[in-house]
Enzyme design. Sequence first.
Site, short mmCIF file in Angstrom:
data_model
loop_
_atom_site.label_atom_id
_atom_site.label_comp_id
_atom_site.label_asym_id
_atom_site.label_seq_id
_atom_site.Cartn_x
_atom_site.Cartn_y
_atom_site.Cartn_z
N CYS A 239 -61.58 12.43 116.00
CA CYS A 239 -62.96 12.68 115.59
C CYS A 239 -63.71 13.52 116.61
O CYS A 239 -64.85 13.92 116.37
CB CYS A 239 -63.70 11.38 115.34
SG CYS A 239 -62.91 10.39 114.08
N HIS B 213 -71.11 11.07 117.65
CA HIS B 213 -70.23 10.96 116.48
C HIS B 213 -70.66 9.73 115.68
O HIS B 213 -70.87 8.65 116.25
CB HIS B 213 -68.78 10.83 116.96
CG HIS B 213 -67.85 10.41 115.88
ND1 HIS B 213 -67.87 10.96 114.62
CD2 HIS B 213 -66.85 9.48 115.85
CE1 HIS B 213 -66.95 10.39 113.88
NE2 HIS B 213 -66.32 9.48 114.61
N ASN C 84 -68.67 7.59 108.18
CA ASN C 84 -67.94 8.31 109.23
C ASN C 84 -67.16 9.47 108.60
O ASN C 84 -66.17 9.26 107.92
CB ASN C 84 -66.99 7.33 109.93
CG ASN C 84 -66.17 7.98 111.04
OD1 ASN C 84 -66.20 9.19 111.22
ND2 ASN C 84 -65.44 7.16 111.77
N1 ACO Z 1 -66.01 -6.72 104.17
C1 ACO Z 1 -65.97 -8.06 104.38
N2 ACO Z 1 -65.26 -8.62 105.37
C2 ACO Z 1 -64.56 -7.79 106.17
C3 ACO Z 1 -64.57 -6.39 106.00
C4 ACO Z 1 -65.32 -5.87 104.95
N3 ACO Z 1 -65.40 -4.54 104.70
N4 ACO Z 1 -63.79 -5.85 106.96
C5 ACO Z 1 -63.31 -6.85 107.69
N5 ACO Z 1 -63.77 -8.03 107.21
C6 ACO Z 1 -63.48 -9.37 107.71
C7 ACO Z 1 -62.11 -9.43 108.32
O1 ACO Z 1 -61.13 -9.62 107.31
C8 ACO Z 1 -62.24 -10.62 109.21
O2 ACO Z 1 -62.13 -11.79 108.44
P1 ACO Z 1 -61.20 -12.98 108.98
O3 ACO Z 1 -61.84 -13.39 110.26
O4 ACO Z 1 -61.29 -13.97 107.88
O5 ACO Z 1 -59.86 -12.35 109.18
C9 ACO Z 1 -63.70 -10.53 109.70
O6 ACO Z 1 -64.37 -9.70 108.75
C10 ACO Z 1 -63.83 -9.94 111.06
O7 ACO Z 1 -63.01 -8.76 111.11
P2 ACO Z 1 -63.03 -7.82 112.33
O8 ACO Z 1 -62.16 -6.62 112.07
O9 ACO Z 1 -62.74 -8.60 113.56
O10 ACO Z 1 -64.56 -7.39 112.29
P3 ACO Z 1 -65.42 -6.70 113.36
O11 ACO Z 1 -66.62 -7.53 113.61
O12 ACO Z 1 -64.62 -6.21 114.53
O13 ACO Z 1 -65.93 -5.42 112.57
C11 ACO Z 1 -65.42 -3.12 112.33
C12 ACO Z 1 -64.99 -4.51 112.04
C13 ACO Z 1 -66.73 -2.86 111.64
C14 ACO Z 1 -64.36 -2.15 111.79
C15 ACO Z 1 -65.57 -2.97 113.86
O14 ACO Z 1 -64.45 -3.41 114.53
C16 ACO Z 1 -65.81 -1.55 114.23
O15 ACO Z 1 -66.83 -0.98 113.91
N6 ACO Z 1 -64.87 -0.94 114.92
C17 ACO Z 1 -64.94 0.47 115.20
C18 ACO Z 1 -64.43 1.14 114.02
C19 ACO Z 1 -64.74 2.58 114.02
O16 ACO Z 1 -65.73 3.03 114.52
N7 ACO Z 1 -63.86 3.28 113.45
C20 ACO Z 1 -63.99 4.63 113.37
C21 ACO Z 1 -62.79 5.09 113.93
S1 ACO Z 1 -62.41 6.64 113.42
C22 ACO Z 1 -63.19 7.47 114.50
O17 ACO Z 1 -64.30 7.76 114.28
C23 ACO Z 1 -62.51 7.79 115.69
#
Ligand code: ACO
Length: 327
Positions: free
Chosen positions: A114, A254, A284
């Site tokens: 990205c 970003h 994103n």
């Molecule tokens: N809806 C509902 N529940 C969800 C969803 C969703 N869309 N996604 C995950 N969950 C659940 C999971 O299944 C998990 O449930 P469980 O505990 O029963 O297994 C719970 O929510 C927590 O999951 P985590 O993945 O630990 O959630 P987290 O609080 O870390 O949030 C997120 C996830 C939003 C993806 C976060 O980690 C994040 O923002 N990470 C950065 C991601 C990012 O910026 N990616 C872009 C990368 S690409 C780039 O730009 C380089």
Amino acid sequence: MMGLRVAGTGSFLPERVITNDDLSRTLDTSDEWIRSRTGIAARHLLEPDTPPASMGIAAARAALRRAGLGPSDVDLLIVATNVPEEIIPGSAPFIAEGLGLHHEPPFFDIKAGCAGFVFGLAVAGAMMDSGLVRTVLLVGIEALSRFVDWEDRKTCVLFGDGAGAVVLVGTEGDRGILGAALHGDATKLGLLRIPAGGVRLPASPETVAAGKHFLRMKGRGVYQSAVTMMERATLEATERAGISLADIDWLLPHQANLRIIEALVKRLGFPRDRVLVNIDRVANTSTASIPILLDEAVRAGRIGDGDILALTAFGAGACYGTVILRW
Ligand code: ACO
């Protein structure tokens, strides 16, 4: 480096808008979960039968039009993307063809996750500085919707499609890139991958059945790295530019996740009202996120002559960097 001016900006977002509520009809998720964890309310998605390059062509045409230039003025086309139109020959030739770059200027793709647009800006600046080219068209384009697993709620809710473009021209004076810091931390290459479809693991019925051609992400790891990487690059680029954070008029991070942006801003102690954000509407869009954000800000009249901008990004690889630009 020599002076450069952003002579025109352009962007394109597909017409089709998918809200969080739309997603929650087919996926075990909710508007509340997505908004509170990411700041995203909706994303634009490309129609399945539309070639992605059409987005880059539209954004580039708009940028050229606003620059008052035509295709024949382009000395170099750089296209930043994670997912090329075709593995061979990439995206740039398709965009060059669509724009009608009949005078055969060089074109190539940049793949730096990205952070591709930020890397592309630094590469363009260096090539202009070397005297090799004078007018550069830089495009960030992404159609990640084609590579996300629409049954994986941990990734599919995060991404949107789109393209953004800038036309860079050489200029006298003090406008241009004041400083840059680009980095890559390959110990983090496992954070974001599409395991199959490349030469390491070519696509096969087995890889498709196992879903290995989809984007896989370790969300927590990305989150933690993103904040510290963008902070580090921004501090380093600012120092190289010989300015302080207080001199920066606009921070363009970003658009990966609103919470990442908020954490970055807090760590930097940067004023929130000087941070540009559109992730709520576009999600994103990877390499397209900064040029779309920039184009929207320019068209809204927010960026004025002489303003200092910090463009910062991180992404797969893990590649990350910041470019400081005087407008
Ligand atoms: N809806 C509902 N529940 C969800 C969803 C969703 N869309 N996604 C995950 N969950 C659940 C999971 O299944 C998990 O449930 P469980 O505990 O029963 O297994 C719970 O929510 C927590 O999951 P985590 O993945 O630990 O959630 P987290 O609080 O870390 O949030 C997120 C996830 C939003 C993806 C976060 O980690 C994040 O923002 N990470 C950065 C991601 C990012 O910026 N990616 C872009 C990368 S690409 C780039 O730009 C380089």
